[in-house]
Write a protein that holds these residues in place. Structure first.
Motif, short mmCIF file in Angstrom:
data_model
loop_
_atom_site.label_atom_id
_atom_site.label_comp_id
_atom_site.label_asym_id
_atom_site.label_seq_id
_atom_site.Cartn_x
_atom_site.Cartn_y
_atom_site.Cartn_z
N UNK A 105 91.78 9.44 -5.02
CA UNK A 105 92.08 8.01 -4.90
C UNK A 105 92.34 7.52 -3.49
N UNK A 106 92.42 8.41 -2.49
CA UNK A 106 92.65 7.96 -1.12
C UNK A 106 91.37 7.59 -0.38
N UNK A 107 90.24 7.46 -1.13
CA UNK A 107 88.93 7.05 -0.60
C UNK A 107 88.23 8.16 0.18
N UNK A 108 88.84 9.32 0.32
CA UNK A 108 88.31 10.36 1.19
C UNK A 108 87.69 11.51 0.41
N UNK A 109 86.75 12.18 1.05
CA UNK A 109 86.12 13.39 0.53
C UNK A 109 86.44 14.50 1.52
N UNK A 110 86.91 15.63 1.00
CA UNK A 110 87.30 16.74 1.87
C UNK A 110 86.46 17.98 1.57
N UNK A 111 85.93 18.57 2.61
CA UNK A 111 85.21 19.84 2.50
C UNK A 111 86.16 20.94 2.91
N UNK A 112 86.36 21.94 2.04
CA UNK A 112 87.37 22.97 2.22
C UNK A 112 86.75 24.36 2.22
N UNK A 113 87.39 25.29 2.92
CA UNK A 113 86.95 26.68 2.93
C UNK A 113 87.49 27.40 1.70
N UNK A 114 86.62 28.09 0.97
CA UNK A 114 87.02 28.75 -0.28
C UNK A 114 87.93 29.95 -0.04
N UNK A 115 87.73 30.67 1.04
CA UNK A 115 88.52 31.88 1.29
C UNK A 115 89.95 31.56 1.72
N UNK A 116 90.10 30.53 2.55
CA UNK A 116 91.41 30.26 3.14
C UNK A 116 92.06 28.96 2.66
N UNK A 117 91.29 28.06 2.07
CA UNK A 117 91.81 26.75 1.71
C UNK A 117 91.90 25.80 2.89
N UNK A 118 91.38 26.22 4.05
CA UNK A 118 91.42 25.38 5.26
C UNK A 118 90.47 24.20 5.12
N UNK A 119 90.91 23.04 5.61
CA UNK A 119 90.07 21.85 5.58
C UNK A 119 89.02 21.95 6.69
N UNK A 120 87.76 21.90 6.29
CA UNK A 120 86.65 21.97 7.25
C UNK A 120 86.33 20.59 7.81
N UNK A 121 86.35 19.59 6.95
CA UNK A 121 85.99 18.23 7.38
C UNK A 121 86.59 17.23 6.41
N UNK A 122 86.95 16.04 6.91
CA UNK A 122 87.39 14.93 6.09
C UNK A 122 86.41 13.78 6.28
N UNK A 123 85.87 13.26 5.20
CA UNK A 123 84.81 12.26 5.25
C UNK A 123 85.37 10.94 4.73
N UNK A 124 85.21 9.87 5.51
CA UNK A 124 85.95 8.63 5.26
C UNK A 124 85.04 7.42 5.05
N UNK A 125 83.83 7.61 4.55
CA UNK A 125 82.90 6.49 4.44
C UNK A 125 83.08 5.63 3.19
#
Length: 217
Positions: A147-167
């Motif tokens: 619901x925050x309008x964002x799409x997040x790409x995450x690393x499966x092994x670590x849970x680290x956020x790779x990218x946040x997409x705000x379009x």
């Protein structure tokens, strides 16, 4: 007739499961001359099923409603065999492309379950409410939307956020990877479906993502 809220086909398209507003799951044999005549009926949901899908080898069905759990059904006995409990009501589920992992989301968390042993493999907090989650076909990353309008790409092994997409300009209700893993789609209340191309930048699993919009009218 019943209001149908979810529908899914088995892997070889010989069965179909529906979830209706009467709180029932129905499994139809599509090889029958009259598939709607005598569906298998699965009872147990306390509210309308939101998502139902077939498990490995089409022997099980996973389903969710407005509850903090995933119901697991055995098609041979037409009974509920167990429940996978979560801290908050489950918002989405997805079976991985190789059928080995069941992915779920609830609150700000994402869970990954072994779809056969039904044990929890790992769980990550992503820092924002999650409405939908999708696992990359090679299990290297996952994408979430909310619901925050964002799409997040995450690393499966670590849970680290790779990218946040705000379009997006509205809540994101659904995200899904393409079968080849080279892109994923996100849909939102802003009236668009955005298709994101993934290009690996380096060996650290970072990525370039750029959207191509499809307006849903």
């Amino acid at each position: 007739p019943h209001i149908v809220r979810t529908i899914a086909l088995s892997s070889n398209c010989d069965k179909m499961v529906t979830g209706c507003q009467d709180k029932l799951l129905r499994v139809f044999d599509l090889t029958s001359p009259t598939p709607s005549a005598n569906p298998l009926v699965l009872t147990g949901h306390s509210s309308t099923p939101k998502i139902a899908l077939f498990g490995p080898n089409d022997e099980r069905i996973f389903s969710i409603s407005e509850e903090p759990l995933i119901r697991v059904w055995d098609l041979k006995t037409c009974t509920q065999i167990t429940q996978l409990h979560t801290p908050l009501p489950v918002t989405s589920i997805e079976l991985s492309q190789d059928a080995s992992i069941l992915t779920s989301s609830c609150g700000q968390q994402v869970q990954f379950w072994d779809s056969r042993s039904l044990t929890l493999i790992k769980s990550f907090a992503v820092g924002a409410e999650v409405s939908s989650v999708s696992l990359h076909p090679t299990n290297r990353s996952f994408v979430v939307g909310g619901p925050d309008f964002r799409v997040r790409l995450m690393d499966f092994d670590t849970g680290r956020e790779i990218d946040t997409l705000k379009s997006h300009f509205g809540p994101v209700h659904c995200v899904r990877f393409a079968p080849n893993g080279e892109s994923f789609a996100s849909s939102s209340e802003d009236g668009t479906i955005r298709i994101w191309q993934i290009e690996s930048k380096s060996s650290d699993n970072s990525a370039d993502t750029s959207p191509r919009d499809v307006v849903a009218e």
